[in-house]
Design a protein around this motif. Structure first.
Motif, PDB file in Angstrom:
ATOM      1  N   GLY A 167     -35.471 -10.387 -32.475  1.00  0.00           N
ATOM      2  CA  GLY A 167     -34.080 -10.064 -32.729  1.00  0.00           C
ATOM      3  C   GLY A 167     -33.308  -9.631 -31.497  1.00  0.00           C
ATOM      4  N   LEU A 168     -33.993  -9.195 -30.447  1.00  0.00           N
ATOM      5  CA  LEU A 168     -33.328  -8.816 -29.212  1.00  0.00           C
ATOM      6  C   LEU A 168     -33.221 -10.025 -28.294  1.00  0.00           C
ATOM      7  CD1 LEU A 168     -34.916  -5.317 -28.439  1.00  0.00           C
ATOM      8  CD2 LEU A 168     -32.730  -5.851 -29.556  1.00  0.00           C
ATOM      9  N   PRO A 169     -32.333  -9.986 -27.253  1.00  0.00           N
ATOM     10  CA  PRO A 169     -32.216 -11.120 -26.333  1.00  0.00           C
ATOM     11  C   PRO A 169     -33.570 -11.522 -25.760  1.00  0.00           C
ATOM     12  CG  PRO A 169     -30.450  -9.557 -25.938  1.00  0.00           C
ATOM     13  CD  PRO A 169     -31.372  -8.910 -26.927  1.00  0.00           C
ATOM     14  N   TRP A 170     -33.738 -12.828 -25.545  1.00  0.00           N
ATOM     15  CA  TRP A 170     -35.044 -13.339 -25.129  1.00  0.00           C
ATOM     16  C   TRP A 170     -35.496 -12.812 -23.777  1.00  0.00           C
ATOM     17  CZ3 TRP A 170     -35.459 -16.103 -20.605  1.00  0.00           C
ATOM     18  CH2 TRP A 170     -34.269 -16.573 -20.046  1.00  0.00           C
ATOM     19  N   TRP A 171     -34.495 -12.433 -22.917  1.00  0.00           N
ATOM     20  CA  TRP A 171     -34.845 -11.961 -21.584  1.00  0.00           C
ATOM     21  C   TRP A 171     -35.235 -10.487 -21.565  1.00  0.00           C
ATOM     22  CZ3 TRP A 171     -31.376  -8.143 -21.176  1.00  0.00           C
ATOM     23  CH2 TRP A 171     -30.126  -8.301 -21.766  1.00  0.00           C
ATOM     24  N   TYR A 172     -35.098  -9.789 -22.746  1.00  0.00           N
ATOM     25  CA  TYR A 172     -35.458  -8.370 -22.803  1.00  0.00           C
ATOM     26  C   TYR A 172     -36.955  -8.251 -23.108  1.00  0.00           C
ATOM     27  CZ  TYR A 172     -35.686  -3.525 -24.327  1.00  0.00           C
ATOM     28  OH  TYR A 172     -36.031  -2.216 -24.466  1.00  0.00           O
ATOM     29  N   ALA A 173     -37.658  -7.446 -22.329  1.00  0.00           N
ATOM     30  CA  ALA A 173     -39.101  -7.278 -22.502  1.00  0.00           C
ATOM     31  C   ALA A 173     -39.463  -5.805 -22.471  1.00  0.00           C
ATOM     32  CB  ALA A 173     -39.867  -8.025 -21.412  1.00  0.00           C
ATOM     33  N   VAL A 174     -40.398  -5.430 -23.343  1.00  0.00           N
ATOM     34  CA  VAL A 174     -40.898  -4.055 -23.340  1.00  0.00           C
ATOM     35  C   VAL A 174     -42.122  -3.913 -22.454  1.00  0.00           C
ATOM     36  CG1 VAL A 174     -39.954  -3.548 -25.615  1.00  0.00           C
ATOM     37  CG2 VAL A 174     -42.263  -4.498 -25.424  1.00  0.00           C
ATOM     38  N   ASP A 209     -40.456 -21.533 -28.992  1.00  0.00           N
ATOM     39  CA  ASP A 209     -39.138 -21.882 -28.442  1.00  0.00           C
ATOM     40  C   ASP A 209     -39.247 -21.975 -26.923  1.00  0.00           C
ATOM     41  OD1 ASP A 209     -36.476 -22.465 -28.260  1.00  0.00           O
ATOM     42  OD2 ASP A 209     -35.768 -20.425 -28.666  1.00  0.00           O
ATOM     43  N   VAL A 210     -38.278 -22.639 -26.311  1.00  0.00           N
ATOM     44  CA  VAL A 210     -38.201 -22.767 -24.844  1.00  0.00           C
ATOM     45  C   VAL A 210     -36.891 -22.151 -24.390  1.00  0.00           C
ATOM     46  CG1 VAL A 210     -38.108 -24.318 -22.868  1.00  0.00           C
ATOM     47  CG2 VAL A 210     -39.640 -24.820 -24.777  1.00  0.00           C
ATOM     48  N   ARG A 211     -36.980 -21.245 -23.433  1.00  0.00           N
ATOM     49  CA  ARG A 211     -35.796 -20.617 -22.842  1.00  0.00           C
ATOM     50  C   ARG A 211     -35.862 -20.812 -21.340  1.00  0.00           C
ATOM     51  NH1 ARG A 211     -31.709 -18.911 -26.396  1.00  0.00           N
ATOM     52  NH2 ARG A 211     -32.683 -18.133 -28.306  1.00  0.00           N
ATOM     53  N   GLN A 212     -34.737 -21.270 -20.775  1.00  0.00           N
ATOM     54  CA  GLN A 212     -34.700 -21.536 -19.340  1.00  0.00           C
ATOM     55  C   GLN A 212     -33.650 -20.658 -18.674  1.00  0.00           C
ATOM     56  OE1 GLN A 212     -34.928 -25.701 -18.031  1.00  0.00           O
ATOM     57  NE2 GLN A 212     -35.125 -26.307 -20.184  1.00  0.00           N
ATOM     58  N   GLY A 213     -33.991 -20.193 -17.487  1.00  0.00           N
ATOM     59  CA  GLY A 213     -33.074 -19.447 -16.639  1.00  0.00           C
ATOM     60  C   GLY A 213     -33.268 -19.892 -15.201  1.00  0.00           C
ATOM     61  N   ARG A 214     -32.649 -19.162 -14.289  1.00  0.00           N
ATOM     62  CA  ARG A 214     -32.771 -19.526 -12.879  1.00  0.00           C
ATOM     63  C   ARG A 214     -34.209 -19.287 -12.412  1.00  0.00           C
ATOM     64  NH1 ARG A 214     -29.135 -17.087  -7.857  1.00  0.00           N
ATOM     65  NH2 ARG A 214     -30.038 -18.438  -6.240  1.00  0.00           N
ATOM     66  N   GLY A 215     -34.911 -20.360 -12.126  1.00  0.00           N
ATOM     67  CA  GLY A 215     -36.288 -20.252 -11.641  1.00  0.00           C
ATOM     68  C   GLY A 215     -37.295 -19.944 -12.720  1.00  0.00           C
ATOM     69  N   THR A 216     -36.914 -20.000 -13.974  1.00  0.00           N
ATOM     70  CA  THR A 216     -37.842 -19.681 -15.064  1.00  0.00           C
ATOM     71  C   THR A 216     -37.769 -20.753 -16.140  1.00  0.00           C
ATOM     72  OG1 THR A 216     -36.232 -18.359 -16.288  1.00  0.00           O
ATOM     73  CG2 THR A 216     -37.585 -17.216 -14.675  1.00  0.00           C
TER      74      THR A 216
END
Length: 265
Positions: A167-174, A209-216
């Motif tokens: 439920g939180l943004p995909w780039w947020y990690a604990v 799912d696949v999520r893409q960012g800069r260099g990831t």
């Protein structure tokens, strides 16, 4: 020039062509007798001063009687060093204080520049080291570096692994692991490591799912009945496409994951 005995009456100090002169009339012990004291101070441009004192007695109806004449010649050398230092006006002392403040400011600026230079060098050095290590990791993120053991388990060269919250943004990690990440595609499920090593069967996987960012390029795994998810950064689309092709057809894939998987076909 103004110091007189208690029984004397002084005349106001007067000026002469040579200097200044003062005069005092003092009462003597005899009635009608005055003791006259005259003091004279004169000097020249060589700072040499002449001080003379003369006194005489005056009695009514009698000529004056000289009693004493003293003359001294003095040369002015100057005040003592401590007195001269105290006598220096503040306007003359200010330059010394100004130079001290300027010196302090210069030292402060130099120290500040050295500190900023150290911080900048540390930052650039860490950035260079991180870039170099990251470049090595990206060079390993290719299909050729996948290793398969005798049991058919494929160890994927991932750059980093993360644990996120549903439920939180995909780039947020604990939690994250870029020192010793792990992703293994096994015949019966996946094995991964973020904080500790864990296993999930394919039937527990709700979606990939696949999520893409800069260099990831991240594969995101969500699980049935779990608030936490698992994400692996593969760093390159071809490697992510190949890993998706290793998963059984029964594992649900998102639209983005299906698009990336089609690249490997």
């Amino acid at each position: 020039m103004n110091l007189w005995p208690a029984n004397c009456t002084a005349v106001k100090i007067g000026k002469t062509t040579a200097g200044i002169v003062s005069k005092g009339e003092c009462q003597s012990g005899q009635p009608g007798t005055l003791w006259i004291i005259r003091r004279e101070l004169s000097g020249d441009l060589s700072r040499q001063y002449r001080f003379s004192t003369e006194s005489h007695l005056e009695q009514a109806g009698k000529p004056a009687q000289w009693t004493q004449r003293v003359e001294t010649i003095n040369r002015f050398i100057g005040p003592c060093e401590d007195v001269a230092r105290k006598a220096v006006p503040n306007s003359i002392k200010r330059p010394e204080g100004a130079w001290a403040i300027l010196g302090f400011a210069l030292v402060f600026v130099l120290q500040l520049m050295a500190f900023v230079g150290l911080i900048y060098a540390t930052y650039r050095g860490m950035a260079w080291l991180s870039l170099r290590l990251g470049r090595r990791a990206y060079e390993r993120a290719v299909v050729a570096n996948i290793t398969v053991d005798e049991a058919g388990a494929a160890t994927i060269p991932v750059l980093a692994t993360f644990t996120g919250v549903r439920g939180l943004p995909w780039w947020y990690a604990v939690a994250s692991n870029n020192a010793k990440p792990l992703l293994v595609i096994e015949p019966g499920g996946i094995r991964f490591r973020v904080v500790c090593e864990r296993e999930r069967r394919y039937g527990e996987i709700e979606c990939v799912d696949v999520r893409q960012g800069r260099g990831t390029v991240n594969l995101n795994f969500t699980f049935h009945g779990s608030l936490l998810n698992f994400t692996a950064n593969l760093g390159a689309v071809p490697l992510a496409a190949h890993v998706l092709s290793l998963l059984p057809q029964s594992v649900p894939l998102s639209t983005r994951a299906l698009a990336v998987k089609a690249i490997s076909v």
